[in-house]
Design a protein around this motif. Structure first.
Motif, PDB file in Angstrom:
ATOM      1  N   THR A  20      -8.511   3.311   5.835  1.00  0.00           N
ATOM      2  CA  THR A  20      -7.975   1.951   5.884  1.00  0.00           C
ATOM      3  C   THR A  20      -6.585   1.901   5.237  1.00  0.00           C
ATOM      4  OG1 THR A  20     -10.230   1.111   5.691  1.00  0.00           O
ATOM      5  CG2 THR A  20      -8.454  -0.453   5.319  1.00  0.00           C
ATOM      6  N   ARG A  21      -5.642   1.321   5.959  1.00  0.00           N
ATOM      7  CA  ARG A  21      -4.263   1.247   5.475  1.00  0.00           C
ATOM      8  C   ARG A  21      -3.808  -0.183   5.229  1.00  0.00           C
ATOM      9  NH1 ARG A  21       0.395   0.334   8.020  1.00  0.00           N
ATOM     10  NH2 ARG A  21      -0.501   0.567  10.107  1.00  0.00           N
ATOM     11  N   GLU A  77       1.277  -7.423   9.374  1.00  0.00           N
ATOM     12  CA  GLU A  77       0.334  -6.629   8.591  1.00  0.00           C
ATOM     13  C   GLU A  77       0.388  -7.001   7.115  1.00  0.00           C
ATOM     14  OE1 GLU A  77       0.713  -2.451   9.126  1.00  0.00           O
ATOM     15  OE2 GLU A  77       0.019  -2.486  11.212  1.00  0.00           O
ATOM     16  N   ILE A  78      -0.771  -6.916   6.451  1.00  0.00           N
ATOM     17  CA  ILE A  78      -0.886  -7.196   5.018  1.00  0.00           C
ATOM     18  C   ILE A  78      -1.366  -5.913   4.342  1.00  0.00           C
ATOM     19  CG2 ILE A  78      -1.999  -8.618   3.254  1.00  0.00           C
ATOM     20  CD1 ILE A  78      -2.623 -10.651   5.526  1.00  0.00           C
ATOM     21  N   THR A  79      -0.598  -5.411   3.399  1.00  0.00           N
ATOM     22  CA  THR A  79      -0.989  -4.204   2.678  1.00  0.00           C
ATOM     23  C   THR A  79      -2.131  -4.518   1.726  1.00  0.00           C
ATOM     24  OG1 THR A  79       1.280  -3.404   2.776  1.00  0.00           O
ATOM     25  CG2 THR A  79      -0.160  -2.345   1.186  1.00  0.00           C
ATOM     26  N   VAL A  80      -3.159  -3.662   1.707  1.00  0.00           N
ATOM     27  CA  VAL A  80      -4.332  -3.925   0.869  1.00  0.00           C
ATOM     28  C   VAL A  80      -4.544  -2.876  -0.210  1.00  0.00           C
ATOM     29  CG1 VAL A  80      -5.575  -5.218   2.640  1.00  0.00           C
ATOM     30  CG2 VAL A  80      -5.852  -2.741   2.503  1.00  0.00           C
ATOM     31  N   SER A  81      -3.766  -1.812  -0.204  1.00  0.00           N
ATOM     32  CA  SER A  81      -4.016  -0.712  -1.139  1.00  0.00           C
ATOM     33  C   SER A  81      -3.912  -1.145  -2.599  1.00  0.00           C
ATOM     34  CB  SER A  81      -3.045   0.437  -0.874  1.00  0.00           C
ATOM     35  OG  SER A  81      -1.707  -0.016  -0.959  1.00  0.00           O
ATOM     36  N   ARG A 128      -8.344 -14.463  -1.546  1.00  0.00           N
ATOM     37  CA  ARG A 128      -6.969 -14.702  -1.997  1.00  0.00           C
ATOM     38  C   ARG A 128      -5.984 -13.927  -1.122  1.00  0.00           C
ATOM     39  NH1 ARG A 128      -6.991 -16.506  -7.589  1.00  0.00           N
ATOM     40  NH2 ARG A 128      -9.132 -16.650  -8.325  1.00  0.00           N
ATOM     41  N   LEU A 129      -6.346 -12.678  -0.796  1.00  0.00           N
ATOM     42  CA  LEU A 129      -5.473 -11.822   0.009  1.00  0.00           C
ATOM     43  C   LEU A 129      -5.215 -12.421   1.382  1.00  0.00           C
ATOM     44  CD1 LEU A 129      -4.089  -8.973   0.281  1.00  0.00           C
ATOM     45  CD2 LEU A 129      -6.247  -8.195   1.266  1.00  0.00           C
ATOM     46  N   PHE A 144      -9.826  -3.782  -1.159  1.00  0.00           N
ATOM     47  CA  PHE A 144      -9.607  -2.552  -0.391  1.00  0.00           C
ATOM     48  C   PHE A 144     -10.915  -1.776  -0.230  1.00  0.00           C
ATOM     49  CE2 PHE A 144      -8.751   2.036  -0.511  1.00  0.00           C
ATOM     50  CZ  PHE A 144      -8.003   2.174   0.647  1.00  0.00           C
ATOM     51  N   THR A 145     -11.669  -1.643  -1.314  1.00  0.00           N
ATOM     52  CA  THR A 145     -12.946  -0.923  -1.266  1.00  0.00           C
ATOM     53  C   THR A 145     -13.919  -1.607  -0.318  1.00  0.00           C
ATOM     54  OG1 THR A 145     -12.646  -0.170  -3.547  1.00  0.00           O
ATOM     55  CG2 THR A 145     -14.876  -0.066  -2.658  1.00  0.00           C
TER      56      THR A 145
END
Length: 591
Positions: free
Chosen positions: A483-484, A492-496, A361-362, A502-503
């Motif tokens: 990882t950022r 860039e796509i934020t994943v936090s 999905r991300l 993210f994991t």
């Protein structure tokens, strides 16, 4: 759409019939397995013109319900109704049953959720300390000692004569009121009884009523799940693997999670189409439609579906795709439930299934990636330049697929050129080994590079020029090497905020870094040893490698005799003597 026998195998609607039919009978490579199978079996089709899109939707619902076509979403509703039974006897008992019988007992129901009925009856028994055993009263009163439930305050032990018949019937009456309606009313009644008992100095009974009130309050807090502000709502979510889908529903009523449903399907249309059809089929099976329905993503024909839901429910119904807050928490919980059910069905873990689904999905992938390849470059100031490739299959390391690359195209430090060379060599090997379907003969569903936009921009043109449509992303680290974000050719796509994805990405990044650094250290150590041997007159790189292959360490070479050195391929007696003399000088210097 009909098969050879004239049986209806699919019902659908379209604004433009020509465009819809062209989609089905166009490129087969763009279809899911389910659609390809359907198209193979289509022999003929009929169509009906309607005056509006909404009429088409209503007709579609009606025909699907009437014919249950094989290639529409089929939901098997094998749940029966459940009842709460209160026996009519001197010492009545409360139980959850699935059949209403003509036995003189009092029945409350029917309820569509056996889960809700069973849980509610269990709660009522514990709160009001009613027995759950099969003992018959008053026949068995005084014939046995109290069981464990009495000592943990979950039973009043009528079997041991610890409660009178009058008190027992009062408890049963309160339990029935609790099961029938809002707990606020029963709390108010019990509070008044407690205060009356205290005024009459019956402190023992007042204490028992106080404990019941506290038990009801604790149960209410426990069952709110997310927040008491959630009244009547259904949450829908989909989890998917490469060829299976789990559709899950969580049903809330009066601030409590009352029920959950889930269905496993072997493929389908696009996710928006699946959500639309699933919601229609679900409520076409006689289920009540709540004022609020939350979903985990876009829904095809959303406005038409909302109108259908309102007209079917006979009242206001809102279809919501939450972006933040409590509703998003509910939808996320629903999706995690779907992932867990799907994991049970496919033999995976719920965490990896949920992580891969969230990653898809991300990154806007058509389905969760099965094979993920990740690459990292490692060197020391441009020397001993190497790359590591790790493979994750179904979210777990697949060490059989790991590969190592020594950079050959140039010398010095250039991470972009190194990454481009490695990907080019890997994809060229696919052409050579694709018949095997293993190793380099298996194309990845996703490529993750340890690096940012620069690495992505160096690799994507090569992948596209070679005719491959593999998604390529970079894994960006922060100043502490954590990882950022995910880098694409568009930014860039934020994943936090995507915890499970993210994991997974962090795990992949750490593993590819570890693997490439380990190979670099091994190669750097070997090159250091080689450089020591190549200082000897007559020993080049080939002879140095041959000596190290035979003796493993410099220390072993130092202690070897001329005869042993001569036994190595490519090393004659003259060279062996030079090697022996070279290291003998070092020994003399130490002495």
């Amino acid at each position: 759409m009909k098969n050879k026998k004239g049986e209806i195998i699919y019902v659908g609607k379209a604004k433009a019939l020509k465009n819809r039919v062209s989609q089905y009978f166009g490129s087969q490579n763009n279809h899911t397995v389910k659609v390809r199978k359907m198209v193979e079996n289509v022999w003929d089709f009929d169509y009906i013109l309607t005056d509006s899109e909404f009429e088409a939707l209503v007709l579609e619902c009606s025909l699907i319900k009437q014919y249950s076509p094989k290639y529409n979403i089929l939901l098997k509703d094998d749940k029966g109704y459940s009842y709460i039974r209160i026996s009519r006897e001197e010492w009545p008992k409360i139980s959850a049953v699935k059949q209403k019988e003509n036995d003189g007992a009092r029945y409350i129901g029917p309820y569509t959720s056996s889960f809700s009925v069973t849980n509610s009856v269990d709660e009522a028994r514990k709160i009001f300390m009613l027995p759950s055993c099969s003992k018959s009263f008053p026949r068995e009163i005084g014939k046995s000692r109290p069981c464990l439930n009495y000592f943990i305050k979950q039973c009043s032990a009528p079997c041991a004569g610890k409660i009178s018949c009058e008190e027992y019937n009062e408890a049963v009456s309160s339990a029935v009121k609790f099961l029938q309606g809002d707990s606020t009313k029963i709390i108010a009644e019990l509070t008044k009884q407690m205060e009356d008992c205290a005024e009459n100095l019956d402190f023992e009974k007042a204490a028992k009523l106080r404990d019941r009130i506290n038990s009801i309050k604790k149960v209410n807090e426990k069952q709110k799940v997310v927040d008491s502000s959630i009244k009547d709502e259904d949450a829908f979510a989909i989890a998917q693997t490469e060829n299976k889908y789990c559709l899950c529903v969580l049903r809330f009523s009066g601030g409590r999670l009352r029920d959950n449903d889930w269905f496993i399907l072997n493929g389908g249309e696009s996710l928006p189409e699946m959500r639309r059809e699933f919601i229609i089929r679900y409520y076409s099976m006689g289920r009540s439609i709540p004022p609020l329905i939350t979903v985990d993503g876009e829904v095809a024909d959303r406005e038409l579906l909302e109108r259908w839901l309102r007209e079917t429910a006979g009242g206001k119904t809102e279809l919501l795709i939450p972006q933040r807050g409590k509703q998003l928490e509910i939808v996320t919980m629903c999706r995690n439930n779907a992932a867990e059910k799907l994991a049970m069905n496919t033999g995976r873990t719920g965490k990896t299934t949920a992580a891969l689904d969230e990653l898809a999905r991300l990154l806007n992938l058509p389905k969760p990636p099965v094979f993920i390849e990740s690459y990292d470059i490692s060197h020391t100031a441009g020397s001993d330049n190497v790359a590591g490739m790790v493979v994750f299959k179904n979210g777990l390391p697949y060490k059989k697929g790991y590969r190592r690359f020594a950079i050959k195209g140039f010398s010095g430090q250039d991470d972009y050129a190194s990454m481009a060379e490695v990907i080019s060599r890997r994809l060229n090997r696919y052409a050579e080994e694709k018949e095997s379907g293993e190793g380099f003969g298996q194309l990845p569903d996703l490529i993750l590079l340890d690096g940012g936009i620069g690495q992505v921009n160096a690799v994507v043109p090569i992948v596209r020029a070679m005719g491959f449509d593999i998604p390529v992303y970079g894994m960006v680290k922060d100043s502490k090497h954590r990882t950022r974000a995910i880098a694409s050719d568009g930014g860039e796509i934020t994943v936090s905020s995507k915890r499970q994805a993210f994991t997974l990405i962090s795990t992949i990044q750490e593993e590819v870094h570890r693997f490439s650094v380990a190979y670099h250290r091994q190669k750097h150590k070997a090159s250091s040893l080689n450089s020591e041997l190549t200082k000897i007159d007559g020993v080049g790189e080939k002879k140095a490698k041959a000596l190290l292959m035979e003796f493993k360490t410099i220390k072993a070479i130092k202690s070897a005799s001329v005869e042993k050195l001569c036994s190595v391929d490519g090393v004659n007696r003259k060279t062996a003597q030079k090697v022996y003399d070279y290291f003998s000088k070092d020994v003399d210097k130490q002495q």
